[in-house]
Motif scaffolding. Structure first.
Motif, short mmCIF file in Angstrom:
data_model
loop_
_atom_site.label_atom_id
_atom_site.label_comp_id
_atom_site.label_asym_id
_atom_site.label_seq_id
_atom_site.Cartn_x
_atom_site.Cartn_y
_atom_site.Cartn_z
N ILE A 103 0.85 -1.20 0.00
CA ILE A 103 0.00 0.00 0.00
C ILE A 103 0.88 1.25 0.00
CG2 ILE A 103 -2.01 -1.10 1.05
CD1 ILE A 103 -1.18 0.07 3.74
N GLY A 104 2.06 1.10 -0.60
CA GLY A 104 2.96 2.24 -0.72
C GLY A 104 3.44 2.74 0.63
N ARG A 105 3.46 4.05 0.80
CA ARG A 105 3.92 4.63 2.06
C ARG A 105 2.75 4.88 3.03
NH1 ARG A 105 3.26 10.39 1.85
NH2 ARG A 105 2.92 11.17 -0.27
N ALA A 106 1.60 4.34 2.72
CA ALA A 106 0.46 4.48 3.63
C ALA A 106 0.71 3.72 4.92
CB ALA A 106 -0.82 3.98 2.96
N ASP A 107 0.28 4.30 6.03
CA ASP A 107 0.34 3.63 7.32
C ASP A 107 -0.95 2.82 7.48
OD1 ASP A 107 2.76 4.93 8.05
OD2 ASP A 107 1.62 6.71 8.62
N PHE A 108 -0.79 1.50 7.68
CA PHE A 108 -1.98 0.67 7.83
C PHE A 108 -2.53 0.77 9.25
CE2 PHE A 108 -3.92 -3.43 9.03
CZ PHE A 108 -5.04 -3.36 8.19
N VAL A 109 -3.84 0.98 9.34
CA VAL A 109 -4.53 1.02 10.63
C VAL A 109 -5.63 -0.04 10.58
CG1 VAL A 109 -5.87 2.39 12.25
CG2 VAL A 109 -4.09 3.49 10.85
N ARG A 110 -5.51 -1.00 11.48
CA ARG A 110 -6.51 -2.07 11.50
C ARG A 110 -7.75 -1.55 12.24
NH1 ARG A 110 -5.16 -8.40 12.37
NH2 ARG A 110 -7.24 -9.22 11.87
N ALA A 111 -8.81 -1.32 11.50
CA ALA A 111 -10.03 -0.77 12.08
C ALA A 111 -11.20 -1.12 11.19
CB ALA A 111 -9.93 0.74 12.26
N ASP A 112 -12.37 -1.20 11.79
CA ASP A 112 -13.61 -1.49 11.09
C ASP A 112 -14.41 -0.21 10.97
OD1 ASP A 112 -16.06 -2.42 10.15
OD2 ASP A 112 -16.02 -4.24 11.38
N ILE A 113 -14.74 0.19 9.73
CA ILE A 113 -15.48 1.44 9.57
C ILE A 113 -16.89 1.34 10.14
CG2 ILE A 113 -14.15 2.17 7.57
CD1 ILE A 113 -16.50 1.31 5.80
N ARG A 114 -17.33 0.13 10.48
CA ARG A 114 -18.64 -0.02 11.13
C ARG A 114 -18.57 0.33 12.60
NH1 ARG A 114 -19.54 -6.11 9.18
NH2 ARG A 114 -17.29 -6.03 9.55
N ASN A 115 -17.37 0.55 13.11
CA ASN A 115 -17.16 0.86 14.52
C ASN A 115 -16.90 2.36 14.68
OD1 ASN A 115 -15.75 1.18 17.12
ND2 ASN A 115 -15.79 -1.06 17.18
N PRO A 116 -17.53 2.99 15.68
CA PRO A 116 -17.31 4.45 15.89
C PRO A 116 -15.86 4.83 16.15
CG PRO A 116 -19.24 3.68 17.11
CD PRO A 116 -18.56 2.46 16.58
N MET A 117 -14.99 3.83 16.40
CA MET A 117 -13.58 4.13 16.64
C MET A 117 -12.95 4.86 15.46
SD MET A 117 -10.48 1.44 17.45
CE MET A 117 -10.51 0.76 15.80
N ILE A 118 -13.55 4.73 14.27
CA ILE A 118 -12.99 5.40 13.11
C ILE A 118 -12.93 6.91 13.32
CG2 ILE A 118 -15.19 5.68 11.86
CD1 ILE A 118 -11.87 4.60 10.25
N GLY A 119 -13.85 7.45 14.11
CA GLY A 119 -13.85 8.88 14.40
C GLY A 119 -12.63 9.30 15.21
N ARG A 120 -12.21 8.46 16.15
CA ARG A 120 -11.02 8.78 16.96
C ARG A 120 -9.76 8.76 16.11
NH1 ARG A 120 -13.89 5.53 20.71
NH2 ARG A 120 -12.56 3.70 20.34
N ILE A 121 -9.73 7.84 15.14
CA ILE A 121 -8.57 7.77 14.24
C ILE A 121 -8.46 9.06 13.44
CG2 ILE A 121 -7.60 6.57 12.25
CD1 ILE A 121 -8.94 4.00 13.33
N MET A 122 -9.59 9.54 12.94
CA MET A 122 -9.59 10.79 12.18
C MET A 122 -9.12 11.95 13.04
SD MET A 122 -13.15 10.76 10.04
CE MET A 122 -13.62 9.41 8.97
#
Length: 348
Positions: A43-62
């Protein structure tokens, strides 16, 4: 301008390809690649973050990364790799709802880019020759990915009303093909015998995987463009595609095609739905004027060239398939005629 970009669905082929290509843009300072499983490709220089977009945790990552651009690539076209149709719908619809809820609360997000599909237009004999972005479908998709895409776009429109300050670009991609991507349409034309609705020869457009990725990158780094159809120039028909792919055809009466599609889907050879069979009967045309005038994108591949690139990487059905294909197609036509007569007799 996109500085910190969050990309969903990077463990899937197109999402990973997008992350790799975006990594080549020096103006993008950081890329976060989000998915539920680690990618098996670069995925190139992208940092992989293991997360499920169905989980509200995605907001904290943002919030922690101060994401300013969200690219939603995780609208899944086939249930093959997701564990079934139920999981596919949850990821597509519930996942999009949660992602948009996180974007709505975010103070840093200023742009949203969504990979949508021309499947939102449906397919019917009453369709116009070309669908422009402001047209509504004559027949809404009833099942599968097309129905999910309609719901996803509805949620995006709702989000745009709640957050008018966020720039939104939504690309309605034609069916994506290429040497590496696997979709319902590539699986269909890779079958050893291609079932074709009897009496129909639909015309449609395609977009190459490289062009789909390039259009998404331009939507991410360029000016906001709203809703844009994306497809290669020109059309192909079902029988032209089978000829290019050197696949013998099996004409099947349209009312009986659903049963055959169910058998093929359960066998795991390809993902068939009633909407896809309707598409193969009636096709679809896209007006791509906005793609050039608003998005400023010019595809490298025509529709035919995109399919030819896909077909070059197909394994032959049998050695010397050209001659065999013609013979088998002729025999299949006779069989299909007999099936049609039987089907007519059992109709009430």
């Amino acid at each position: 301008m996109a500085k910190v970009v969050l990309v969903t669905g990077v463990s899937r082929y197109l999402g990973g390809l997008f992350a790799r290509r975006l990594s080549n843009d020096p103006s993008v300072e950081r890329i976060l690649g989000v998915d539920v499983v680690p990618p098996r490709h670069s995925i190139g220089r992208a940092d992989f973050v293991r997360a499920d977009i169905r989980n509200p945790m995605i907001g904290r990552i943002m919030a922690q990364a101060a994401v300013d651009t969200v690219v939603h690539m995780n609208v899944i076209a086939t249930p093959r790799d997701t564990g079934g149709r139920v999981t596919q719908k949850e990821i597509n619809v519930i996942g999009t709802m949660q992602l948009l809820a996180a974007c709505q609360k975010s103070e840093s997000v200023s742009r949203l880019v969504v990979k949508s599909s021309a499947a939102v237009y449906g397919s019917s004999p009453r369709d116009p020759a070309m669908f422009s972005e402001d047209m509504n479908p004559k027949t809404l998709p009833r099942t599968g990915f097309g129905k999910d895409s309609v719901e996803v776009e509805g949620y995006v429109r709702g989000f745009s009303r709640r957050r008018p300050d966020v720039e939104i670009t939504m690309l309605r991609l034609a069916n994506v093909v290429g040497p590496n991507i696997r979709t319902a349409i590539t699986d269909y034309f890779a079958l050893p015998f291609v079932p074709v609705p009897l009496g129909y020869d639909a015309r449609f457009q395609l977009v190459h995987e490289d062009d789909a990725t390039a259009a998404m990158i331009l939507a991410t780094t360029g000016p906001a463009a709203g809703i844009v159809n994306v497809a290669g120039d020109g059309f192909v028909t079902v029988t032209q595609c089978t000829a290019i792919a050197h696949r013998p055809i099996v004409p099947v009466p349209l009312p009986a095609a659903g049963l055959l599609g169910t058998v093929i889907r359960r066998s795991g050879l390809a993902d068939f739905s009633s909407d896809q069979l309707t598409f193969l009967a009636f096709g679809r045309g896209l007006d791509t004027s906005r793609m050039r005038t608003v998005l400023g994108f010019e595809p490298r591949f025509t529709t035919r060239e995109a399919f030819e690139d896909f077909a070059r990487h197909l394994d032959p059905v049998v050695p010397g398939v050209d001659g065999v294909g013609e013979a088998v197609s002729g025999a299949a036509g006779g069989t299909a005629t007999a099936l049609s007569r039987v089907f007519d007799r059992i109709q009430p």
